[in-house]
Design an enzyme around this catalytic site. Structure first.
Site, PDB file in Angstrom:
ATOM      1  N   ASP A  70       0.878  -1.180   0.000  1.00 20.79           N
ATOM      2  CA  ASP A  70       0.000   0.000   0.000  1.00 20.79           C
ATOM      3  C   ASP A  70       0.910   1.224   0.000  1.00 20.79           C
ATOM      4  OD1 ASP A  70      -2.335   1.644   0.328  1.00 20.79           O
ATOM      5  OD2 ASP A  70      -1.963   1.753   2.477  1.00 20.79           O
ATOM      6  N   SER A  71       0.295   2.403  -0.137  1.00 19.19           N
ATOM      7  CA  SER A  71       1.077   3.633  -0.044  1.00 19.19           C
ATOM      8  C   SER A  71       1.539   3.883   1.393  1.00 19.19           C
ATOM      9  CB  SER A  71       0.216   4.812  -0.498  1.00 19.19           C
ATOM     10  OG  SER A  71      -0.935   4.892   0.320  1.00 19.19           O
ATOM     11  N   CYS A  81      -4.425  -1.506  -1.663  1.00 16.42           N
ATOM     12  CA  CYS A  81      -4.616  -0.071  -1.879  1.00 16.42           C
ATOM     13  C   CYS A  81      -5.644   0.075  -2.987  1.00 16.42           C
ATOM     14  CB  CYS A  81      -3.283   0.547  -2.308  1.00 16.42           C
ATOM     15  SG  CYS A  81      -3.389   2.264  -2.834  1.00 16.42           S
ATOM     16  N   GLU A 107      -2.718   7.930   8.989  1.00 18.06           N
ATOM     17  CA  GLU A 107      -1.263   7.747   9.158  1.00 18.06           C
ATOM     18  C   GLU A 107      -0.808   8.301  10.509  1.00 18.06           C
ATOM     19  OE1 GLU A 107       1.258   6.373   7.069  1.00 18.06           O
ATOM     20  OE2 GLU A 107      -0.389   5.590   5.860  1.00 18.06           O
ATOM     21  N   CYS A 114     -11.074   3.029   0.459  1.00 21.84           N
ATOM     22  CA  CYS A 114      -9.656   3.364   0.666  1.00 21.84           C
ATOM     23  C   CYS A 114      -9.242   2.530   1.866  1.00 21.84           C
ATOM     24  CB  CYS A 114      -9.492   4.853   0.971  1.00 21.84           C
ATOM     25  SG  CYS A 114      -7.807   5.274   1.533  1.00 21.84           S
ATOM     26  N   HIS A 164      -7.095   2.896   4.049  1.00 26.93           N
ATOM     27  CA  HIS A 164      -6.830   3.643   5.284  1.00 26.93           C
ATOM     28  C   HIS A 164      -8.106   3.828   6.117  1.00 26.93           C
ATOM     29  CE1 HIS A 164      -2.985   4.727   3.448  1.00 26.93           C
ATOM     30  NE2 HIS A 164      -2.615   5.247   4.604  1.00 26.93           N
TER      31      HIS A 164
HETATM   32  N1  DGL Z   1      -4.731   3.350   1.047  1.00 23.52           N
HETATM   33  C1  DGL Z   1      -4.820   3.852  -0.282  1.00 23.52           C
HETATM   34  C2  DGL Z   1      -6.129   3.480  -0.942  1.00 23.52           C
HETATM   35  O1  DGL Z   1      -6.740   2.512  -0.571  1.00 23.52           O
HETATM   36  C3  DGL Z   1      -4.556   5.279  -0.599  1.00 23.52           C
HETATM   37  C4  DGL Z   1      -4.066   6.284   0.325  1.00 23.52           C
HETATM   38  C5  DGL Z   1      -3.251   7.317  -0.441  1.00 23.52           C
HETATM   39  O2  DGL Z   1      -3.822   8.295  -0.931  1.00 23.52           O
HETATM   40  O3  DGL Z   1      -2.065   7.072  -0.569  1.00 23.52           O
HETATM   41  O4  DGL Z   1      -6.538   4.122  -1.884  1.00 23.52           O
END
Ligand code: DGL
Length: 270
Positions: A14-15, A77, A156, A188, A190
């Site tokens: 993931d990012s 992600c 984060e 997302c 996150h």
């Molecule tokens: N966790 C990532 C997602 O599911 C993206 C978060 C980011 O913008 O880096 O899209």
């Protein structure tokens, strides 16, 4: 001696920390498997970037994981799944899984009134990947998608249940007519970290869906089909890699993930 294919770990990326919500579901469903997790925090957020850039980043994450010898790769992600699953799937010698299909299926299973609100990053929303997935899987479901980019940084930072996080969510959904939606799809990875905040803001009648559990089942089925399941009787291990130092959130997640919160920093490129 070379390790047998089935004893190799599964790569997850993931990012940043968001993909740990997927890793957690994978660990629960596949306790004997070992995982390598890569959080590309040096280049976070992915969700504001163009498809060309996200594809490039995703390819580098894939190469890093393949170089560590993995038997499958999970793109944990939504942004990278929406923008790069097709190329990674073509280029990878091992099976690659994305989160868009399982996310859509989890919302389809949850909605009673056939109406889903997807919350994701700007890039995921602009990609219309969820619109395409719903059009194939359940064309009768009405879908609306909204970008909630600030929530990535709050996750984060570890502000999982925090007044500021609640205010930001409130801002993003302030004009939603909740008589029209019974399901919110967290598009997302996150966002499930912020579930306590979402729960306090969204009406109690609204279901919160995300695809981690269904993805874990897909991966389990694939490993079984290919005879690639880990056969050890001891629980598998988890190794975390990041491309830079991480925010405060990771330290809060060690217990939740029941693994170490120590990550090894690796650098990509020049
Ligand atoms: N966790 C990532 C997602 O599911 C993206 C978060 C980011 O913008 O880096 O899209």
């Amino acid at each position: 001696m070379e390790p047998s294919h089935s004893s190799l770990p599964i790569g997850v990326f993931d990012s940043g920390l968001g993909g740990l919500t997927v890793l957690r579901a994978l660990k629960m469903k596949l306790p004997k498997e070992s995982f390598l997790y890569l959080g590309d925090v040096a280049r976070l957020p992915y969700g504001t970037k163009s498809q060309a850039v996200v594809r490039d980043y995703a390819r580098q994450c894939l190469s890093f994981l393949l170089a560590q010898q993995v038997k499958a790769v999970v793109i944990a992600c939504n942004t990278a799944s929406a923008m790069a699953l097709d190329v990674l799937d073509k280029e990878s010698p091992v099976p690659v899984f994305g989160v868009i299909g399982p996310g859509a299926r989890s919302a389809i299973g949850a909605t009673q009134i056939k109406s889903v609100l997807v919350l994701g990053t700007g890039s995921t929303v602009r990609s219309e990947a969820y619109q395409r997935a719903f059009a194939i899987l359940a064309p009768d479901i009405r879908l609306e998608a909204r970008a909630c980019p600030l929530l990535v940084s709050l996750a984060e930072e570890g502000w999982f249940d925090h007044p500021i996080t609640r205010q930001v969510i409130e801002h993003y959904v302030s004009d939603v007519d909740w008589s029209r939606f019974d399901t919110v799809l967290l598009g997302c990875t996150h966002f499930p970290l912020l579930e306590p905040s979402f729960r306090r803001v969204l009406p109690a009648s609204v279901q919160i869906a995300h695809g981690a559990n269904l993805l874990a089942q897909d991966l389990k089925d694939c490993l079984a089909e290919r005879n690639l399941q880990a056969s050890e009787s001891i629980p598998g291990s988890v190794k975390l890699f990041t491309t830079d130092r991480v925010g405060a959130g990771l330290a809060l997640l060690g217990d939740w993930l029941s693994t170490t919160s120590e990550a090894q920093v690796v650098h990509f490129g020049p």
